[in-house]
Write an enzyme that holds these catalytic residues in place. Structure first.
Site, short mmCIF file in Angstrom:
data_model
loop_
_atom_site.label_atom_id
_atom_site.label_comp_id
_atom_site.label_asym_id
_atom_site.label_seq_id
_atom_site.Cartn_x
_atom_site.Cartn_y
_atom_site.Cartn_z
N HIS A 33 -5.80 26.10 6.20
CA HIS A 33 -6.15 26.94 4.68
C HIS A 33 -6.43 28.52 5.09
CE1 HIS A 33 -6.50 22.73 3.91
NE2 HIS A 33 -5.79 22.44 3.44
N GLN A 57 -2.85 13.23 -8.80
CA GLN A 57 -1.81 13.44 -7.86
C GLN A 57 -1.71 12.37 -6.61
OE1 GLN A 57 -2.90 17.18 -6.56
NE2 GLN A 57 -2.31 17.05 -4.67
N SER A 185 -2.86 19.91 9.27
CA SER A 185 -2.73 19.47 7.96
C SER A 185 -4.34 18.29 7.46
CB SER A 185 -1.78 17.79 8.07
OG SER A 185 -1.60 17.09 6.97
O1 PAF Z 1 -1.81 20.91 -1.61
C1 PAF Z 1 -2.72 20.32 -2.66
O2 PAF Z 1 -3.81 20.70 -1.21
C2 PAF Z 1 -2.52 20.38 -3.46
O3 PAF Z 1 -1.56 19.58 -3.90
C3 PAF Z 1 -3.07 21.28 -3.94
C4 PAF Z 1 -2.13 22.43 -4.98
C5 PAF Z 1 -4.35 22.26 -4.30
C6 PAF Z 1 -3.18 20.61 -5.74
O4 PAF Z 1 -3.93 19.87 -6.05
#
Ligand code: PAF
EC number: 6.3.2.1
Length: 284
Positions: A33, A57, A185
């Site tokens: 990140h 999600q 990850s």
């Molecule tokens: O990749 C992620 O961490 C998530 O799918 C995102 C793009 C922040 C959407 O919640």
């Protein structure tokens, strides 16, 4: 770094900015990140990250409740990386009323691979990403950076941007890896020490599959399935539960045909090691 909790606070923090560069995340940040944030710093006049664990999600049996929330450490890492604005809405701020309008991504892209094993996942991702784009980039347009580790997500978001003519330029960030090859990850944190040592078998299996594909250029579905079956078998024999290991076209993630040149493909895999599901990919 300015921390905005509500859309109003975010609007105030972005006043006067012409071209924000945005990195959406669900927090529990790692060096992958942070590399995206550093990349974003070169792409706009204001670097914005978001942290929001998006309920839409996750499937009911997935790790929404246990997803690590590490806000203080995330803030420190973002600040050190030079992030200007963090948008970290509470659920009631982002979804003040039930989110009954949802984005329905093209099933031809979103129901494959990840979408097959996580039905509804990309609809949930697109819904929150569209909303985040509206809040962060809606007034000015701007750039959004997505990690290539989530290869299909990157493609789905690009298509959404194109189909809805959103004023967003989507830029890919290269996958960051540990020295032994494991892709960074947030879910690596779930692995026991023994599982962490074993986890490199996933990128290794993808590399072997990509090499075998390049060597034999399988053109028929049967020949392709045979190579994939071998890769699946290797992981199963080591105690993994693979969902898929496959080679697809980079452009649409469909199986390659004889006319698809090497260099236009990507090996993708998802597999469970113990209770942890890992995904990875390798362009080939
Ligand atoms: O990749 C992620 O961490 C998530 O799918 C995102 C793009 C922040 C959407 O919640």
């Amino acid at each position: 770094m300015h921390i905005a909790r509500t859309p109003d606070e975010l609007r105030a923090a972005l006043a006067g900015r012409q071209h924000p560069a945005f990195v959406p995340t669900m927090g529990n940040l790692h060096d992958g990140h942070i590399a995206l944030v550093r990349q974003a710093r070169t792409l706009g006049d204001c670097t914005v990250a978001s942290i929001f664990v998006n309920r839409l999600q996750f499937l009911p049996h997935e790790d929404f409740d246990s997803y690590p929330r590490t806000f203080a450490a995330d803030c420190a890492a973002l600040e050190a990386a030079g992030c200007d604005v963090l948008f970290a809405p509470r659920e009631a701020d982002l979804y003040p009323e039930p989110q009954t309008f949802r984005v329905q991504p093209d099933p031809a892209l979103a129901d494959l691979l990840e979408g097959r094993f996580r039905p509804g996942f990309f609809g949930g991702v697109c819904t929150v990403v569209l909303k985040l784009f509206a809040l962060v980039l809606g007034r000015t347009g701007g750039t959004a950076v997505f990690g290539q580790k989530d290869y299909q997500q990157l493609l789905v978001v690009r298509r959404m941007v194109q189909q809805f003519a959103l004023p967003v330029q989507v830029v890919a960030g290269a996958t960051q890896r540990a020295p032994d090859g494991l892709a960074l990850s947030s879910r690596n944190g779930y692995l026991s020490p023994a599982e962490r040592a074993e986890a490199t078998a996933l990128p290794q299996a993808l590399a072997r599959l990509a090499t075998a594909w390049a060597a034999t250029a399988p053109a028929t579905p049967e020949a392709q399935a045979a190579l994939e079956a071998e890769a699946l078998h290797t992981l199963r024999a080591r105690g993994w539960e693979p969902d898929y290991l496959t080679v697809r076209r980079r452009s649409d993630l469909l199986p390659p045909t004889a006319s698809d040149a090497p260099g236009s493909l990507v090996a993708l895999g998802a597999a469970k090691l113990g209770r942890t599901r890992l995904i990875d990919n390798l362009e080939c």
